[in-house]
Design an enzyme around this catalytic site. Structure first.
Site, short mmCIF file in Angstrom:
data_model
loop_
_atom_site.label_atom_id
_atom_site.label_comp_id
_atom_site.label_asym_id
_atom_site.label_seq_id
_atom_site.Cartn_x
_atom_site.Cartn_y
_atom_site.Cartn_z
CE LYS A 1 -23.71 -42.79 -20.72
NZ LYS A 1 -24.46 -41.54 -20.42
C1 LIG Z 1 -25.68 -41.31 -20.94
C2 LIG Z 1 -26.48 -40.27 -20.29
C3 LIG Z 1 -27.88 -40.26 -20.40
C4 LIG Z 1 -28.63 -41.25 -21.24
O1 LIG Z 1 -28.60 -42.55 -20.70
P1 LIG Z 1 -28.93 -43.82 -21.61
O2 LIG Z 1 -28.62 -44.98 -20.77
O3 LIG Z 1 -28.01 -43.70 -22.80
O4 LIG Z 1 -30.35 -43.71 -22.01
C5 LIG Z 1 -28.58 -39.27 -19.71
N1 LIG Z 1 -27.94 -38.34 -19.00
C6 LIG Z 1 -26.60 -38.32 -18.87
C7 LIG Z 1 -25.96 -37.25 -18.08
C8 LIG Z 1 -25.82 -39.29 -19.50
O5 LIG Z 1 -24.50 -39.27 -19.37
#
Ligand SMILES: *Cc1c(COP(=O)(O)O)cnc(C)c1O
Length: 491
Positions: free
Chosen positions: A110
């Site tokens: 993120k």
């Molecule tokens: C948020 C997240 C996901 C999922 O991603 P999306 O965009 O919500 O599908 C997968 N792995 C990690 C470590 C995350 O922080």
């Protein structure tokens, strides 16, 4: 380039306003009127560095930003906050490429978007002559929260408030959030799960009375959640970057098609890969990997989205989601950019928790392939890859890695890129449970040191920092107390 709402095509906003609003007033998500195609060949793009490539992609979407504004945002985002100049490096292990999206401040993917969003927002506010202080409300299943806090902390003209499910995040995730510095930050533990947090935050965004109340006090709400178009678009960049690296390094030839496998929760990360494909990136299949909360697996198999099922807490908590918000954008595109049809499905979802798409829309799902991993399969995948190669992946990445390996015999396409969404250090307890016998008896910090020694990777700065940091956030709320918590923060 203007942006429509997935529930109202008559609404047309420039990128900067779509970024500031986050969510449309009608409850829909902002989508580009038309998905642009690359205006340069991949051969021209392949030698660019991450920042240069980011500009080439984002300029096609954020065309009301001047070149200087956009390049300024990119330079502030993708700098030495990342522990490698590569920003998103590829690691080859076990015959597949892991695209490491965890080299930012909070060691999860993120950061890729949340490093740039605050800059896109403050520039957008200036462009639109907005005087109110921007208040970011974020529901988090763990990683978004810290990444948003880190992105917005002490950014002038902004405040940020994060809600997380009290028992739904890892100890390290929790510690990362409650130790957050910055006078403009607030973190609240909610007695409920992620969907409770997200539903409450969405309700606040849809509450126009509350919005005018806080406007009088000099504030306006915005969202840093993955529904914000200012998060989705920056995520396209690393898929193109991965392709360019493979091309430049002679791992693939021009026009070879790759597969992209993504551990999926809210459907944001994989949707960015879908946009990359629509822009002209040669992609064979987009593989959607779920954990035991396999609502997306069932949807992609059957065309029926049904959230009426038990919510399961897994060792990949950032994917523990039953309402994948970003799927709404795919639904809209599958329906031929039909806002009324999309709004209809979302109404069914809100009332009965279920909808079924029609046959024509189902045909559009052929870009995707789906799979899921159980808890046991996830942990055994970490073990298998470590035994074979010495490379350690986190639990989320392991879900995708397992799914890819279970499907690989059915796949065509030249090479596969697995999105590696978190550092294994962030989920050290689960990772070490997979790799050693007696992990359950040890505390997280001990396991982090052990992980460092068996993987030969230094403990990341993000972890070292929180070891001795004071706890700054102790507020708790019930799920119906979230609005009051917001009022308290703004008074
Ligand atoms: C948020 C997240 C996901 C999922 O991603 P999306 O965009 O919500 O599908 C997968 N792995 C990690 C470590 C995350 O922080």
């Amino acid at each position: 380039m203007l942006y429509n709402s997935t529930r109202n095509k008559n609404l047309k906003l420039p990128a900067s306003l779509a970024i500031l609003k986050g969510l449309s007033d009608d409850g829909g998500l902002f989508v580009p009127e038309e998905i642009p195609v690359f205006d340069k060949s991949l051969d021209e793009l392949k030698d660019l560095n991450y920042r240069e490539l980011a500009y080439e992609i984002m300029k096609l979407y954020f065309d009301d930003f001047t070149e200087d504004e956009l390049k300024g945002c990119i330079a502030s985002a993708y700098d030495d906050k990342f522990d490698t100049d590569e920003i998103a490096p590829l690691t080859y292990a076990g015959k597949v490429y892991y695209l490491e999206l965890f080299h930012g401040k909070t060691i999860a993917f993120k950061d890729m978007a949340l490093s740039i969003l605050p800059h896109l927002m403050t520039v957008s506010a200036k462009k639109n002559d907005i005087k109110e202080e921007i208040v970011i409300l974020t529901a988090t299943s763990g990683d978004t929260g810290k990444a948003a806090l880190a992105g917005f902390a002490d950014v002038p003209g902004t405040r940020i408030m994060v809600f997380y499910p009290k028992d739904g995040v890892s100890p390290v995730q929790k510690l990362q959030m409650v130790t957050q510095t910055g006078d403009n930050t607030r973190v609240v533990a909610v007695n409920g799960n992620f969907d409770d947090c997200q539903t409450a935050v969405k309700a606040i965004f849809n509450d126009s009375g509350f919005a005018s109340e806080i406007k009088e006090k000099g504030f306006c709400f915005s969202s840093a959640n993955s529904i914000n178009i200012g998060r989705l678009i920056p995520q396209i960049v690393y898929y193109v970057y991965a392709y360019c690296r493979l091309l430049r390094d002679g791992r693939i030839n021009a026009n070879d098609r790759i597969n992209i496998c993504v551990p999926t929760g809210n459907f944001g990360n994989i949707l960015a890969a879908y946009y990359a494909k629509r822009m002209g990136l040669p992609v064979n299949r987009l593989i959607c990997a779920s954990n035991e909360n396999k609502v997306l697996f069932d949807f992609l198999k059957s065309g029926i989205y049904d959230r009426n099922r038990p919510f399961i807490l897994t060792c990949s908590p950032s994917m523990d989601i039953l309402i994948s918000s970003n799927l709404e954008r795919l639904i809209y595109h599958l329906a031929g950019d039909d806002d009324e049809k999309c709004a209809g499905f979302m109404k069914e979802l809100a009332s009965g928790g279920r909808y079924e798409i029609d046959e024509t829309m189902k045909e559009g799902l052929s870009d995707f392939l789906e799979g899921f991993a159980t808890e046991e399969q996830t942990l055994s995948e970490i073990r298998r890859l470590y035994d074979d190669t010495g490379y350690v992946i986190d639990t989320h990445t392991a879900v995708a890695s397992f799914v890819y390996n279970s499907l690989k015999d059915t796949l065509t396409g030249e090479e596969t890129v697995v999105a590696s969404t978190a550092s294994p250090f962030k989920f050290a307890k689960s990772v070490m449970t997979a790799l050693s016998e007696d992990a359950s008896k040890k505390d997280d910090m001990t396991l982090i040191d052990e992980l460092s020694s068996i993987s030969n990777v230094e403990v990341p700065a993000a972890i070292k920092e929180i070891k001795n940091a004071p706890i700054r956030h102790k507020i708790e709320a019930e799920k119906d107390g979230i609005k009051k918590a917001v009022t308290d923060f703004l008074s």
